[in-house]
Scaffold this motif. Sequence first.
Motif, mmCIF file in Angstrom:
data_model
loop_
_atom_site.group_PDB
_atom_site.id
_atom_site.type_symbol
_atom_site.label_atom_id
_atom_site.label_comp_id
_atom_site.label_asym_id
_atom_site.label_seq_id
_atom_site.Cartn_x
_atom_site.Cartn_y
_atom_site.Cartn_z
ATOM 1 N N GLY A 121 12.151 6.743 -4.949
ATOM 2 C CA GLY A 121 13.061 6.973 -6.062
ATOM 3 C C GLY A 121 14.321 6.134 -6.018
ATOM 4 N N GLU A 122 14.285 5.065 -5.264
ATOM 5 C CA GLU A 122 15.481 4.236 -5.244
ATOM 6 C C GLU A 122 15.211 2.891 -5.858
ATOM 7 N N ASP A 123 16.274 2.278 -6.240
ATOM 8 C CA ASP A 123 16.139 0.932 -6.763
ATOM 9 C C ASP A 123 15.808 0.006 -5.605
ATOM 10 N N ARG A 124 14.650 -0.617 -5.725
ATOM 11 C CA ARG A 124 14.204 -1.433 -4.606
ATOM 12 C C ARG A 124 15.134 -2.608 -4.338
ATOM 13 N N ALA A 125 15.631 -3.142 -5.424
ATOM 14 C CA ALA A 125 16.432 -4.351 -5.263
ATOM 15 C C ALA A 125 17.675 -4.071 -4.435
ATOM 16 N N ALA A 126 18.126 -2.838 -4.503
ATOM 17 C CA ALA A 126 19.398 -2.537 -3.842
ATOM 18 C C ALA A 126 19.242 -2.442 -2.335
ATOM 19 N N ILE A 127 18.044 -2.131 -1.894
ATOM 20 C CA ILE A 127 17.862 -1.887 -0.458
ATOM 21 C C ILE A 127 17.661 -3.207 0.266
ATOM 22 N N LEU A 139 12.222 6.894 2.487
ATOM 23 C CA LEU A 139 13.558 6.323 2.287
ATOM 24 C C LEU A 139 13.680 5.633 0.933
ATOM 25 N N VAL A 140 12.654 4.907 0.567
ATOM 26 C CA VAL A 140 12.804 4.133 -0.654
ATOM 27 C C VAL A 140 12.347 4.924 -1.869
ATOM 28 N N GLY A 193 19.393 2.755 5.371
ATOM 29 C CA GLY A 193 18.652 3.915 4.899
ATOM 30 C C GLY A 193 19.340 5.230 5.193
ATOM 31 N N PHE A 194 20.052 5.300 6.284
ATOM 32 C CA PHE A 194 20.569 6.606 6.655
ATOM 33 C C PHE A 194 22.086 6.688 6.561
ATOM 34 N N TRP A 195 22.760 5.632 6.920
ATOM 35 C CA TRP A 195 24.215 5.720 6.935
ATOM 36 C C TRP A 195 24.804 5.384 5.583
ATOM 37 N N LYS A 196 24.194 4.414 4.923
ATOM 38 C CA LYS A 196 24.799 4.003 3.663
ATOM 39 C C LYS A 196 24.338 4.857 2.493
ATOM 40 N N ARG A 197 23.505 5.790 2.783
ATOM 41 C CA ARG A 197 22.931 6.596 1.711
ATOM 42 C C ARG A 197 24.024 7.465 1.093
ATOM 43 N N ASP A 198 24.217 7.348 -0.202
ATOM 44 C CA ASP A 198 25.191 8.259 -0.798
ATOM 45 C C ASP A 198 24.471 9.527 -1.220
ATOM 46 N N GLU A 199 25.267 10.534 -1.520
ATOM 47 C CA GLU A 199 24.663 11.856 -1.667
ATOM 48 C C GLU A 199 23.756 11.988 -2.881
ATOM 49 N N SER A 200 23.924 11.042 -3.812
ATOM 50 C CA SER A 200 23.115 11.191 -5.017
ATOM 51 C C SER A 200 21.628 10.961 -4.723
ATOM 52 N N HIS A 201 21.382 10.263 -3.640
ATOM 53 C CA HIS A 201 19.977 10.039 -3.295
ATOM 54 C C HIS A 201 19.557 10.998 -2.193
ATOM 55 N N ALA A 220 0.830 -1.202 0.000
ATOM 56 C CA ALA A 220 0.000 0.000 0.000
ATOM 57 C C ALA A 220 0.862 1.249 0.000
ATOM 58 N N SER A 221 0.292 2.330 -0.470
ATOM 59 C CA SER A 221 1.023 3.589 -0.408
ATOM 60 C C SER A 221 1.169 3.984 1.059
ATOM 61 N N ALA A 222 2.185 4.810 1.310
ATOM 62 C CA ALA A 222 2.584 5.023 2.706
ATOM 63 C C ALA A 222 1.456 5.511 3.617
#
Lengths: 112, 171, 971, 119, 94, 533
Positions: free
Chosen positions: F365-371, F362-363, F470-478, F248-250
């Motif tokens: 616009g991100e590639d789901r598979a990567a998370i 957190l997710v 979600g927070f520490w590994k996040r690189d700046e592009s996201h 479901a949507s958030a």
Amino acid sequence: MEIILAIGIGILTASGVWLLLRPRTFQVIIGLGLLGYAVNLFIFAMGRLKAGAPPLVHPGKVDTSAYADPVPQALVLTAIVISFALTALYLVVLLTARGITGTDHVDGHEAE
Amino acid sequence: MIARISQRVFQQILPHPILSVALFMVWMLMSSPAGTGHATIALIVALLVPQVMRALEPDRVRVRSPLAIIRLLWRLFLDVLASNWNTARIVLGYRKRTRKAGFVNIQLECSNRYALACLAIIVTSTPGTTWVQYDRYSRVLLLHVLDLRDEDDWKAILHDRYESLLMEIFP
Amino acid sequence: MNQALLLLIPFATPFIAAIAASFLPTKARNAAATLASAASLIGVIALLCLYPVIASGQVARFAVEWLPTLDIAFRLRLDGFAWLFALIVQAIGALVVLYARYYMSPEDPVPRFFSFLMAFMGAMTGVVMSGDMIQLVLFWELTSFFSFLLIGYWNHSESAQNGARMALTVTALGGLCLLAGVVVLGRIVGSFDMDVVLASADLVKNSPLYLPALCLILMGALTKSAQFPFHFWLPRAMAAPTPVSAYLHSATMVKAGVFLLVRFWPVLAGTPEWGYIVGGAGMFTLLFGAWTAVFQNDLKGLLAYSTISHLGLITLLLGMGTPLALVAAIFHIVNHATFKASLFMAAGVIDHETGTRDLRKLSGLRKTMPYTAALAIVAAAAMAGVPLLNGFLSKEMFLAEALQAPEGRDFSLMVPILATVASALSVLYSVRFIHQVFFGPPATDLPKSPHEPPRWMRFPIELLVLICVVVGTIPALTIAPVLGFAVKSVLGDATPYYSLSIWHGFNLPLLMSFIALIGGTTAYVLFGKRINRADKAWIVGRFSGARAFERAMRWLNISAEWMVLQLGSKKQQWRIRVLVIAAILAGLVAAGFGGLGMKEAGITIQRPGIGFTLIWIVASVCALAAAWQAKYHRLAAVILMAGCGVVSALTFVWFSAPDLAVTQILVEIVTGVLLLLGLRWLPKRSVAMAPSKTDFASRRRRAMDIAIATLAGLGMAVMAFAVMTRPGGSHLSSFLLEESYPRGGGRNVVNVLLVDFRAFDTLGEITVLGIVALTIWALLRRFRPAEESRGITEQRRVQDRHDKQHEQRQSGDTLRETMLIPSVVMKWTFPFIILLALHLFLRGHDLPGGGFAAGVAMSVAFILQYMAEGARWVEERLRIRPLYWIGGGLLITTLTGMASWLFNYPFLTTYFQYGSLPWVEKVPLATAVIFDLGVALLVVGATVLMLTAIAHQSLRTAREIEPVKAPEEGV
Amino acid sequence: MLTAPAHMPDLPMWAAIAVTALCIFGALLALVGSIGLKTLKTMYERLHAPTMASTLAMATIVAAMIIYFSFAEGRLTLKPLLIAIFLTVTTPVTMTLLARASIYRDRVEGREGVPKDDM
Amino acid sequence: MTPAAIVYWGTGFAQVVLALSMLVSAWRILIGPRAQDRVLGLDTLYLNAMLLILVHCIRMSLTAYFEAALILAIIGFTSTVALAKFLMRGEVIE
Amino acid sequence: MTPSLLEHLTILPIILPLMAAAIMLLLKEQRYKTKATLSLAVCAAILGTALLLLQEASVGGSGGSDTARVYSLGNWAAPFGIVLVADRLSTLMLALIAVVGAAGLIFALARWDRAGPRFHALYLLLIMGVNGAVLTGDLFNLFVFFEVMLAASYGLLLHGSGEKRVRAGLGYVAINLTASLFFLIGVALVYGTVGALNMADLAARVPYIAAEDRALFEAGCAILGIAFLIKAAAWPLGLWLPGAYSAASAPVAAVFTLLSKVGVYVLLRLSMLMFHPDSGDSAGLGQSVLLVLGLATVIFGGAGVIAAQRLERVIGYAVMASSGTVLAIVGLGQANALGGALFYMTASTLASAALFLIAEILVRGEDRAAIGSDAFFDDEYTDPFEADDVEEVGRVMPRSLALLGAFFALAALVVASMPPLAGFIGKLGIFIGLLEGEGASLPASWWVIGILTFSSFATLLALVRFGIEGFWKRDESHALAVRSPEFVAIGGLIACCVWLTIAGGAALSYTEHTGDWLTRPGDYVAAVLKGRL
């Protein structure tokens, strides 16, 4: 009479449950429909069976034993409407799922 | 002038007078035993509901010769009885060998939709004949007959007994 | 200043500072550092102000009510031991802040760092000053949490992430155990108040719950203090910035575990269980840590394992369970905090200045950093237990206690020997540390050219080393009074006599000390080179706690996955099967396997009528056939289902439910149309696929499903029969039948129920209908049909082609001809169906009918028009706005209900009057009629919306796919 | 044994017999129709069978009803006529549509015994 | 044998006959062989059901069930039309 | 507010959203602003009503002065008409619904309300359904409101469309339709044997059911129970939950956290009313089943939390586990622990709703598979002493990320019921309650404590993992694009959790008194039936 209706409800239920457990969405919707009948009749049966005594009262003193129990009837009415609505909904969901996933399996993908 | 205006007003109020009458009658039947109250409602209904029909733009129904209608109904009644008898016999297995069912092509003359509709009702109401297909351009009707003794016979029955009467009623 | 406020200051100031620091801009390095050090200094001052109170042996208290029903309050409790510990926390905190100011890179967003550091300090102070066990656990977990944040401060570094996660995992698990333990302890004692708990030693030790409580609490303490086998997180936590290591991993957090042991010492210690577990863990950790430390090539690694070892020492002391050992333990806690913090800071300086912490690379730093070298050497000597330094004193006490180990046990001799060995090892790694780093030829391949650090970066080390020396030389003047009341606060009257003098004469402990010193140094001389070459610690190097932990975690993960797979299923069939089985089981078990009490209830059966039997044979056959056909012959299934519907409507007629029959028939019709509308978008399922899988598994599954279905049917039949055959009639129905006319104003009781007695149900029911219509409509706005059913249908294609082939015909003529007659009739039935709907609506209150039936009938009228002429044609002529109908219907029903508020009646109270207009006979005028009107409107809107929403798809896809040419060849 | 339930009103014997006879006749006719549905060979022949139920059978039962309720309620009750009217009008719709649909399908599938026409 | 009894038992018999008739039409639904046969069977089933309701009205001497029959008569054909149209055109509403 | 309107307070949470939804249907689709304003106003009004009722209920105190506010719809008194009953428990639920509902709505205003047509109407109707379900005192009316709630939830689950949602919807709808059928069967049997639908009436009649009818009655109740257990997502009936909620949507997922709690609520209410110790032969019906299934649910939820590969699923499993917790406590029949369980339920619902909202950001616009696709501890630890290349300079965290991280951490602490936040208090309340009195001698109490501790640990483990991801590994592009309504929504929920912690005393005392009130069903019956039987 009771035995016939009871057996009938049983057969409707059995068919419905069997279909409900099938893998195709259309089977499931038919199953839900049959189960819906069964359940409606089941609720109806809870008011006991009384022929020729619809709950249409006449003004004045009412002999309550001369009428069929109106409560289950009202419940069945509500249930009929709701199950109709939800059947429609499931139908549309299954159509959409069929369109999007390309299969009519209940899981949205064919079993391996 | 006045006549025309009144005619238009009449048309505004009663776009389909036959329908209004029919609705009134049906309402009275439906809510029988009906007293004055229902008559009032029936009147209102008969006036209002046809207004809705305006939107659906049906062709106007013009009916003539009420006598023909009664004749038609009587004829239909008799035919229904007869054909029921025949069909029942067939179903129950009489004349098993001699009977032959089949299709008949019939050239119709009338093209009025209502006439055709009535014809269809008639044809279908008499067991033993079924309206299958009608070609608008050639006006050919394809009929299925349960007991096809003679094609021309059927054509004659349809033409003489019904179509002519219908053309009388719906010009 | 009153005492309570003073108590609150050291606890609250760090938190306030933490919050304040988090609002500073990222580059505000000096501001953040100033803020933090000010906060800790305030805390130190406040504690010092409390000195007189504490020194007099009093306990300072402060309490605020928090969870009164659980008897949990926010209580601060400062006794001597807590005061000492709090002072360590605050003072070393201040030094670390100063150190960190210079240590952290200018690019670092240090306000965050200081914020976390302060929060940690607050949490740690909270642990120390807790006067309530639950509160202790609370701050305990907070320290874990903030240490997690601090270790992961360099959050992009993978080792920081992993280290932080491991530290949190281990310590939080311990914390949870501690919580459970504390709850159990509280249950034994009957209170969570620390004062009460500490006073109930006998009660606790005699309780049958003592062992579980002990084990759980020890789990907390041992994990936090990095005791074997939970030690492994500590070296990994070295990924933290060095100030954090200096603070958390030497002086504070890891001490929380031993703090806890000391805290509960009076209550829990002294039993054999305590001795075995605590002492065993301590002894093992002492040796293991020291041995591993010897082989570390990283400065911080060496210090980390040394810390583990020293904590083991303290734990061992506590495990001994004697008062003197406790004194030694407390003393060593203080000493270790000072020398280890300074060593960590020194290591940080070295790392900072040279760019490496590798012992093998470092060499000869005494030339370039003489001052730091001197400080580090003194601190390391304290660690090794060299006389005249504080480490020596506590180690002496330790060795003395080791000799006092309970006699009469087999291993009584082992303890002193092992203690000596451990001391020797400690000397060994201290020597190795000093020699490798500061002596030898100057290193050549260092990343940076080393020089002395800034003045104020060195200051904390100087101060700590000074303490080491001062305490080591004149203990009686410095530490003795503090230690005195700290010990007394724990032991109370049981405080033993002890002496803190440097010289106790030649005795066995002194000898052991010297053996250790000499042995350690000798070992370094002999094996130093080989140790340097060793990649892993000898013997125990193969064992890695971290790997074991990781394996355990992976096992946890895999077993969790396995469990989720085994205990659940992604398959919907499986899930529904479970539901059905559960329901059957529930019914069976609850009904006691057939004990339905049929006989007792007195069965009354009506003789089955032949007609009724026959129609139910029809229904049964239809149902079974539908079940059989639904997979490949969908249309047949729909038709068969309709057959069942007809029979169920007949049943309603048979047994006096005209309203139901009417509704059932109407709904039946609409459902049929709906399913057919849907069928258009379901591509044909080819029978060829049928025998794809008839293997054993699927056959078994089918057999099982048949069994389930049969059982379910049987259950329903039996229950229905059982209920039907006993006398019915309820007080509810009697009331309704009696009151329907006089008080509900209607003769049709079912309808009165629906619009009056239970109108609220109806309101909900139509809401459902509205919602579903809305959902369907919303969903279909983005409908994408299945690949195979895009475009126009096959039938239409054939017929259109046929029309095209004949010159005089136009496209669509076939349809027009087909519908020629039907459309006439269908069009003209429109007004009559409206009439019917109106009829059903108006009579509803007295006779079968009502708003719902009227609405459905009305919608059927619309549908007929759609079928006759097509959607476009109808919509050009009739502007149906189903959404408005739905909204309007809902509004009317609700407003009707609310209207009764005007007369001060509850929602949906109806009002009725048998009006007698002059020329109309008695007609019921009830507000329920308006309610019913709303129902009817909504039903029309919803039904039409559902049907047309699907119907519109044909228009849409036809529009979309129109350009695509149909294949030309073949019919 | 043959006693009437209490709810039945009294009516003249001839009316009772007429009602009963009409009902039974209608029912039997409907049954014949259904039997026809079962026994007749082709789809098109079968189409004729139920028409009996929708015409004469319906008419007799409606008549029975009119007679019965006219007596039972003591006044002329024509309400059942509605059924006759509407059923007569709507049945042809289904029949013609069904016939048309089946002939279309037969033609497309190229079955025997169907006039070829042009499809 | 009172007149009422005659009617009661006579209508009872009629009901049995009609039910039998329903059974026969259900047979047609069941065996097909083609879709249109099933549709025809359903239509007949509806018809018989309607007649059954009417007879039941007489038998119970109640007009309360009449509306159910009336609805079947007026709009019962909708589902058959939909089915027939589905067969003919592949879709119900164009 | 006039005094007369105050009397109708109970029904406002149901008809306000209904009215607003009806009006919205009459509005053109483009008028988002109007609709948003209307929705907000309605949510605010509901919140206000809920708080007023809560205030009223909490004044009651524990000394037997508790009562329930009974609203007879249509002016038909209790056993004959439908009544709404606002007692301590339903008011608590109402307040919870109001808060979570408002938060979800505010969050949706940022962008979700335009992801599909008629969001606001459906959303309000869902709120209406949930409110109705907790307020009604009639078994069949409960069914109706369940259906309202479910119908709206179907619509909202599919809101925003997409393959994932449709696929999840297919299963969700089928399961819940089945559950609804069970519900009907159960209600029918109950009516068939007892002849009553009103809950209080039922409760009053249960002790007097004839012996020969009791088996049937209990079978009905058992089937009813299965239906509720499905909604409450008890293992093995609640396997649908993680998939459906995570699809479901958030904002929808956030309110969905309420739905399973409604199932729990109903089980709690009915079992306390009908099968309390004084209810004759049926006393304690199904309690052991509730206990076992509740514990199994906690275990399964805990395992799922660890095994799940996506944050939304983790939260879904956590929601399951929290349902299981309360069910187990209900099943244990330890009245002392009920207060803690209710407190825990409140806190964990708030926090899991917040987590759903955060997860979506957190997710986004991100590639789901990567998370989170890697295993728990993916590979060998990089030894901190061997990693040379680490630049030892911290990275600047953008304010939004930092704030969100803080929210995440707080919510995670609550969901894992770790100190110091509200979840901890709840669990503590459970533990202490369980060990009070005879509880400590029941082995089941210890099992409950052990399993709950395990589930806390598992939840913490998983949430830490995803927090790091979600927070520490996040690189700046996201970079995170968080809009202010989203912050407000999450912040509000977190603030509620924090408030529950600080004012834990008052809140816990409320829930404990509620637990106490529930053990005195006689008072409830008396309040509803007003002595009439």
